[in-house]
Design an enzyme around this catalytic site. Structure first.
Site, PDB file in Angstrom:
ATOM      1  N   ASP A   1       0.835  -1.195   0.000  1.00 41.61           N
ATOM      2  CA  ASP A   1       0.000   0.000   0.000  1.00 41.61           C
ATOM      3  C   ASP A   1       0.878   1.257   0.000  1.00 41.61           C
ATOM      4  OD1 ASP A   1      -1.492   2.296   1.407  1.00 41.61           O
ATOM      5  OD2 ASP A   1      -3.117   0.864   1.068  1.00 41.61           O
TER       6      ASP A   1
ATOM      7  N   ASP B   1       5.312  -6.027  -4.165  1.00 35.92           N
ATOM      8  CA  ASP B   1       4.574  -7.268  -3.993  1.00 35.92           C
ATOM      9  C   ASP B   1       5.609  -8.359  -3.769  1.00 35.92           C
ATOM     10  OD1 ASP B   1       3.139  -9.617  -4.157  1.00 35.92           O
ATOM     11  OD2 ASP B   1       2.042  -9.066  -5.973  1.00 35.92           O
TER      12      ASP B   1
ATOM     13  N   ASN C   1       9.750 -10.523   6.969  1.00 29.36           N
ATOM     14  CA  ASN C   1       8.605 -10.530   7.871  1.00 29.36           C
ATOM     15  C   ASN C   1       7.277 -10.767   7.162  1.00 29.36           C
ATOM     16  OD1 ASN C   1       7.106  -9.644  10.461  1.00 29.36           O
ATOM     17  ND2 ASN C   1       6.369  -8.200   8.912  1.00 29.36           N
TER      18      ASN C   1
ATOM     19  N   TYR D   1      -0.148 -22.937   6.384  1.00 30.18           N
ATOM     20  CA  TYR D   1       0.514 -21.920   7.207  1.00 30.18           C
ATOM     21  C   TYR D   1       1.543 -22.551   8.138  1.00 30.18           C
ATOM     22  CZ  TYR D   1       1.132 -17.934  10.344  1.00 30.18           C
ATOM     23  OH  TYR D   1       1.669 -16.910  11.087  1.00 30.18           O
TER      24      TYR D   1
ATOM     25  N   LYS E   1       5.651 -22.306   7.776  1.00 28.74           N
ATOM     26  CA  LYS E   1       6.375 -21.643   8.859  1.00 28.74           C
ATOM     27  C   LYS E   1       7.456 -22.574   9.424  1.00 28.74           C
ATOM     28  CE  LYS E   1       4.623 -17.550   8.939  1.00 28.74           C
ATOM     29  NZ  LYS E   1       5.495 -16.410   8.527  1.00 28.74           N
TER      30      LYS E   1
END
Length: 256
Positions: free
Chosen positions: A40, A64, A91, A155, A159
């Protein structure tokens, strides 16, 4: 404690809100110059302005993370803008929990390849910092979900893959004084984050999750950021290959 970060240069991906924003601000509070990216444009501009207000140099671009060429270009532009890189923090996350193919692809592209590409682009700059200043560090934000599984989850699995990747990076980089560490948060609350939305839309489930944690609360982004910045700092110069769990004891595992 002086973390010896004044004048250092750090780049943080996904850094306009939540944990990423808190990490960027924590580096700036320690006197480090900071480069950030996110999708953004308005949020990137606002974050850069806030970092500069802390008296450090700041640089930001709209990126992106799934666009590998753009991500690598940003890392190199950040190094040029800040006069090198001492620290790189991967991150950004796709933050999807599903077991469908789209979820697996999203987590692979953002969380795995994003980290790989950040390291690829940052490595020459980090190796220079290690050679000239004696310490550099690559950090990855993972999750306690890597160690917890109730159902198949893209996920949690991705991770976990980040943590395995980081250990190899740590061993490979050690002779060149380039460290690699992971911070794995548990539940983290901020108003426009995942748990902020759960609190607003599913308050009963939110309260249930609070009760699961022995502390009776969730972490703040600033608490996760403090752990990240410490591990990145020269004060942690002999700490590499570590996965630091910051979860308030919500998990039951013992880490060895």
């Amino acid at each position: 404690m002086d973390l010896q970060l004044k004048g250092k240069a750090a780049v943080v991906t996904g850094a306009t809100r939540g944990i990423g924003r808190a990490i960027a601000e924590a580096f700036a509070d320690e006197g480090a110059n900071v480069a950030i990216c996110a999708r953004d444009a308005a949020q990137v501009a606002a974050t850069v302005k806030a970092l500069e207000a802390k008296g450090v140099r700041a640089f930001g671009q709209v990126v992106d993370i799934a666009d590998g060429a753009a991500l690598k270009a940003f890392i190199n532009a950040a190094a040029q803008a800040l006069g090198g890189l001492d620290i790189a923090v991967s991150n950004a996350s796709a933050l999807v929990q599903g077991n469908d193919e789209a979820s697996w692809r999203a987590m692979f592209e953002i969380d795995i390849l994003g980290a790989v590409r950040v390291l690829e682009a940052a490595r020459p700059h980090l190796e220079t910092a290690g050679r000239e200043r004696g310490d550099a560090c690559f950090l990855i934000t993972s999750s306690i979900s890597a160690a917890e599984a109730d159902t198949p989850s893209s996920y949690g699995a991705m991770k976990a893959a980040q943590i395995h990747f980081a250990k190899g990076v740590a061993r490979e980089g050690a002779p060149k004084k380039v460290r690699c560490n992971v911070v794995s948060p548990g539940t983290v609350f901020f108003e426009d984050g995942v748990w902020g939305k759960v609190k607003a839309g599913m308050p009963a489930f939110f309260e249930q999750m609070l009760q699961r944690n022995p502390t009776g609360r969730m972490a703040t982004p600033e608490e996760v950021a403090a752990a990240t910045v410490f591990l990145a700092s020269p004060r942690s110069a002999f700490t590499t290959g570590v996965n630091l769990v910051v979860d308030g004891a919500i998990s039951r595992r013992a880490n060895f």
